[in-house]
Design an enzyme around this catalytic site. Structure first.
Site, PDB file in Angstrom:
ATOM      1  N   ARG A  68      29.150  46.025  72.038  1.00  0.00           N
ATOM      2  CA  ARG A  68      29.274  46.925  71.856  1.00  0.00           C
ATOM      3  C   ARG A  68      28.214  47.698  70.825  1.00  0.00           C
ATOM      4  O   ARG A  68      27.738  48.828  70.787  1.00  0.00           O
ATOM      5  CB  ARG A  68      30.871  47.395  71.156  1.00  0.00           C
ATOM      6  CG  ARG A  68      31.155  46.926  69.891  1.00  0.00           C
ATOM      7  CD  ARG A  68      32.402  47.362  69.317  1.00  0.00           C
ATOM      8  NE  ARG A  68      32.645  46.750  68.214  1.00  0.00           N
ATOM      9  CZ  ARG A  68      33.427  47.363  67.173  1.00  0.00           C
ATOM     10  NH1 ARG A  68      33.811  48.440  66.943  1.00  0.00           N
ATOM     11  NH2 ARG A  68      33.843  46.376  66.013  1.00  0.00           N
ATOM     12  N   GLU A 118      41.799  60.064  78.541  1.00  0.00           N
ATOM     13  CA  GLU A 118      40.676  59.178  79.270  1.00  0.00           C
ATOM     14  C   GLU A 118      40.486  59.649  80.898  1.00  0.00           C
ATOM     15  O   GLU A 118      39.254  59.842  81.376  1.00  0.00           O
ATOM     16  CB  GLU A 118      41.392  57.930  79.176  1.00  0.00           C
ATOM     17  CG  GLU A 118      40.928  57.132  77.905  1.00  0.00           C
ATOM     18  CD  GLU A 118      42.129  57.425  76.987  1.00  0.00           C
ATOM     19  OE1 GLU A 118      42.860  58.052  77.307  1.00  0.00           O
ATOM     20  OE2 GLU A 118      42.018  56.926  75.795  1.00  0.00           O
TER      21      GLU A 118
END
Length: 367
Positions: free
Chosen positions: A58, A112
């Protein structure tokens, strides 16, 4: 039809005037509409040096994004209130708001599904767009991901915290079935990189897609940056699966892994090689991409004559039978995780170099 032709002619005249007044912006507009990236957009892609400590994918993903963002003015995206955790804030731009329409960082809020739908809409408008969240929350985005695949649009979804490596947050936040579910969805490119340099080519792949969405699946925990002077170049990841480390002679066993489990296989490779075992390690960041390679290439990487194989992935075993074969083994996770430090969880569920080498020796002893 005549009315439509007239409207198009009027629009073209207007655009011709705009092109004369603002030639650079007009060229940019045409590039967006024709789905062309700027010339030399990838000139400053980072190359990460070998590092045993390494970094989370990430984190390397954030570095790659920020190397690319200044070169692609129409790259826009954000996260579901998780920019610091997903590392998806573009430093070259402000946040988009009612007061600042030039901002390229979007704050979607904790929603989301809406984020996925908005990203799809931006991509349908010919922009390069991405949305980011924790991988376990991809469940909320599934309808939007499925529609992107159905519409054949190159949306980009950045999913971090990709396994039980999440640690103490526990099974509610630890993805298990999610990789299998996305891989089972037609026309979705799922890419789980093994280190920082595979992340580079994951982003390259996502930005050059034409007819399918890409899910970049990244870790929370640090991963070693593989020594590419010793092992295969990371650009081979664009083939979906590739020989990362090979035996001096014909392999006795093939280790296949993705993401955070690849370095465990490399460690097992080094140990077993020192003991005289002929081992091949295959990094498989994208099964979907690997399946689109030629039969000749796939046979070269995974010869059908070599039956002893071990697949290692910290997720559901579903689908890996295709590569493990009837005589192979799968080290995977077919239960929910637990709440504990990441290292303890990996040991508890068998994602260790020791377990991999043990299983290789068991397979060879059974000959």
């Amino acid at each position: 039809i005549e009315r439509g032709e007239q409207a198009e002619q009027e629009w073209q005249k207007l655009f011709d005037k705009y092109q004369q007044a603002y030639p650079e912006l007009a060229r940019e507009f045409l590039a967006i509409q024709q789905d062309r990236l700027p010339e030399n957009w990838d000139l400053n892609l980072p190359e990460f040096e070998a590092d045993e400590k390494g970094m989370a994918t990430r984190a390397s993903g954030g570095k790659v994004l920020n190397a690319i963002a200044p070169a692609i003015p129409w790259l826009i995206g954000g996260s579901a209130d998780l920019a610091p955790s997903t590392k998806t804030l573009m430093n070259c731009s402000d946040s988009f708001s009612a007061q600042n329409r030039k901002g390229r960082n979007l704050h979607f809020g904790i929603r989301e599904h809406a984020m996925g739908a908005i990203v799809n809409g931006l991509v349908l408008s010919k922009l390069k767009a991405f949305g980011a969240t924790f991988f376990v929350f991809s469940d909320y985005m599934k309808p939007a991901i499925r529609l992107a695949a159905l519409m054949k649009i190159p949306a980009i979804y950045v999913f971090t915290h990709d396994s039980i490596g999440v640690g103490e947050d526990g099974p509610t936040h630890q993805p298990v079935e999610h990789l299998a579910a996305l891989r089972a969805t037609p026309n979705v490119e799922v890419f789980r990189p093994a280190d920082a340099n595979e992340v580079v080519w994951g982003w390259h792949l996502a930005l050059t897609q034409k007819d399918r969405p890409t899910a970049l699946v990244l870790t929370r925990q640090n991963l070693p940056t593989i020594d590419r002077s010793k092992y295969a170049t990371a650009k081979e990841a664009l083939k979906g699966g590739y020989i990362l480390a090979d035996a001096e002679n014909e392999p006795q066993v093939i280790l296949i892994a993705t993401g955070s489990e690849v370095h465990l296989c490399l460690q097992a490779y080094e140990q077993l090689t020192s003991e005289g075992v002929q081992v091949r390690v295959v990094s498989m960041p994208s099964t979907t991409l690997f399946e689109r390679q030629s039969e000749e290439y796939r046979e070269k990487v995974l010869p059908s004559s070599i039956k002893k194989r071990i697949v290692v992935e910290a997720g559901s075993s579903w689908g890996w039978e295709r590569y493990a074969g009837l005589e192979g083994r799968i080290i995977a996770l077919d239960s929910f995780g637990k709440s504990a430090p990441q290292k303890q969880l990996m040991e508890y569920f068998g994602f260790t170099t020791e377990n991999i080498t043990k299983q290789v020796k068991e397979m060879l002893a059974a000959e």
